[in-house]
Scaffold this motif. Structure first.
Motif, PDB file in Angstrom:
ATOM      1  N   THR A   1       3.242   6.197   2.137  1.00 56.33           N
ATOM      2  CA  THR A   1       3.862   7.471   1.775  1.00 56.33           C
ATOM      3  C   THR A   1       3.252   8.618   2.583  1.00 56.33           C
ATOM      4  O   THR A   1       3.971   9.479   3.099  1.00 56.33           O
ATOM      5  N   GLN A   2       1.930   8.610   2.715  1.00 61.91           N
ATOM      6  CA  GLN A   2       1.255   9.644   3.515  1.00 61.91           C
ATOM      7  C   GLN A   2       1.703   9.586   4.973  1.00 61.91           C
ATOM      8  O   GLN A   2       1.949  10.623   5.601  1.00 61.91           O
TER       9      GLN A   2
ATOM     10  N   ASP B   1       0.852  -1.198   0.000  1.00 60.58           N
ATOM     11  CA  ASP B   1       0.000   0.000   0.000  1.00 60.58           C
ATOM     12  C   ASP B   1       0.878   1.236   0.000  1.00 60.58           C
ATOM     13  O   ASP B   1       1.026   1.920   1.011  1.00 60.58           O
ATOM     14  N   ILE B   2       1.451   1.535  -1.145  1.00 60.60           N
ATOM     15  CA  ILE B   2       2.449   2.606  -1.228  1.00 60.60           C
ATOM     16  C   ILE B   2       1.855   3.976  -0.896  1.00 60.60           C
ATOM     17  O   ILE B   2       2.517   4.817  -0.280  1.00 60.60           O
ATOM     18  N   ASN B   3       0.589   4.218  -1.260  1.00 63.07           N
ATOM     19  CA  ASN B   3      -0.020   5.529  -0.998  1.00 63.07           C
ATOM     20  C   ASN B   3      -0.199   5.788   0.493  1.00 63.07           C
ATOM     21  O   ASN B   3       0.152   6.855   1.001  1.00 63.07           O
ATOM     22  N   THR B   4      -0.751   4.789   1.191  1.00 67.06           N
ATOM     23  CA  THR B   4      -0.977   4.943   2.632  1.00 67.06           C
ATOM     24  C   THR B   4       0.353   5.132   3.373  1.00 67.06           C
ATOM     25  O   THR B   4       0.476   5.998   4.235  1.00 67.06           O
TER      26      THR B   4
END
Length: 280
Positions: free
Chosen positions: A273-274, A268-271
């Motif tokens: 990264t955030q 889950d790269i987006n989560t």
């Protein structure tokens, strides 16, 4: 051979899609078993989502189970949900063994593969049963081990090229009052698999903070790195937890270093990264 089946998280199917679809799943499963059964085989629904088959060894082919599992994987074309069906196989060596015990042993074989999407069947063995018993024992003892501080941190030094210590990585170890040191490979993957790792990691992070306070009082300018697993990100507000710990223990934030596992980033790269941006 006595073979018992299990539809992983069948109750979730009922919750997501309703009783009608769940019934269709069971009817489809029954039909596939009936179609696949070799001559002389006996089959039945034991209850809920559990089916059983009694098949002569000479008539049995493992590919039969794989075919059923593959056919069951898609509920229907309208739902993007992969269904996991698995089978536990008990090799009957004593026909005087009660049928209920045989079924229990076939069910025991299912334990290690319920969340393993690379296989759909497993054979019962005394070794597997013993591992299942040990796993259940560790799970049952986790809370008391945390409370009694049997689960502790060992510190692996991090040094500069000249050998000067600059910090350490916190490694979890379980010092059991009766069994002694339990290797982390025996309990950390287990806790991750059973979604217990968040509570476990919280305990480790807090111990790291206690150690940092101790070092601060001793005038040691060292940091501690702690691990964050993929499951922590889903079960905890990691940002809130770490900011609270830093505030509660009055630790310079840069001294509590956070290492996020590669699997968490990959899945889950987006989560992630955030989260990293907020933590920075």
């Amino acid at each position: 051979l006595l073979i018992c089946s299990d539809i992983t998280r069948f109750k979730l199917i009922i919750e997501l899609f309703g009783v009608k679809i769940a019934d269709e799943v069971l009817i489809k499963m029954a039909g596939l078993i009936r179609e696949s059964m070799p001559e002389g085989g006996v089959y039945a629904r034991l209850g809920d989502d559990r089916f059983a088959m009694l098949i002569k060894k000479k008539s049995f082919d493992e590919s039969m189970l794989k075919k059923i599992a593959d056919e069951m994987a898609v509920i229907n074309k309208d739902f993007l949900y992969t269904l996991k069906v698995c089978f536990g196989i008990y090799n009957i060596v004593d026909t005087d063994t009660p049928i209920s015990v045989m079924c229990d042993r076939a069910q025991d074989a299912l334990g290690p593969i319920k969340d393993d999407y690379s296989t759909c069947y497993a054979y019962y063995s005394e070794e597997a049963r013993e591992k299942l018993r040990r796993d259940q024992e560790l799970i049952a003892q986790m809370d008391s081990a945390i409370e009694n501080k049997d689960i502790v941190i060992f510190l692996q030094p991090i040094v500069k090229a000249d050998g000067t210590v600059v910090g350490a990585e916190a490694l979890a170890r379980w010092i059991h009052p009766e069994k002694g040191l339990i290797p982390p490979g025996e309990f950390i993957p287990l806790f991750e698999k059973r979604n217990l790792i968040a509570k476990f990691d919280l305990h480790i992070w807090e111990q790291a903070c206690v150690k940092l306070v101790e070092w601060e009082n001793q005038g040691r300018d060292w940091f501690i790195a702690v691990n964050v697993s993929e499951k922590d990100i889903y079960f905890l507000d990691v940002f809130d937890v770490f900011t609270r710990l830093v505030s509660q223990y009055k630790i310079p934030a840069h001294k509590l270093r956070i290492e996020i596992t590669e699997s968490a980033l990959a899945n889950d790269i987006n989560t992630v990264t955030q989260l990293v941006n907020k933590l920075q």
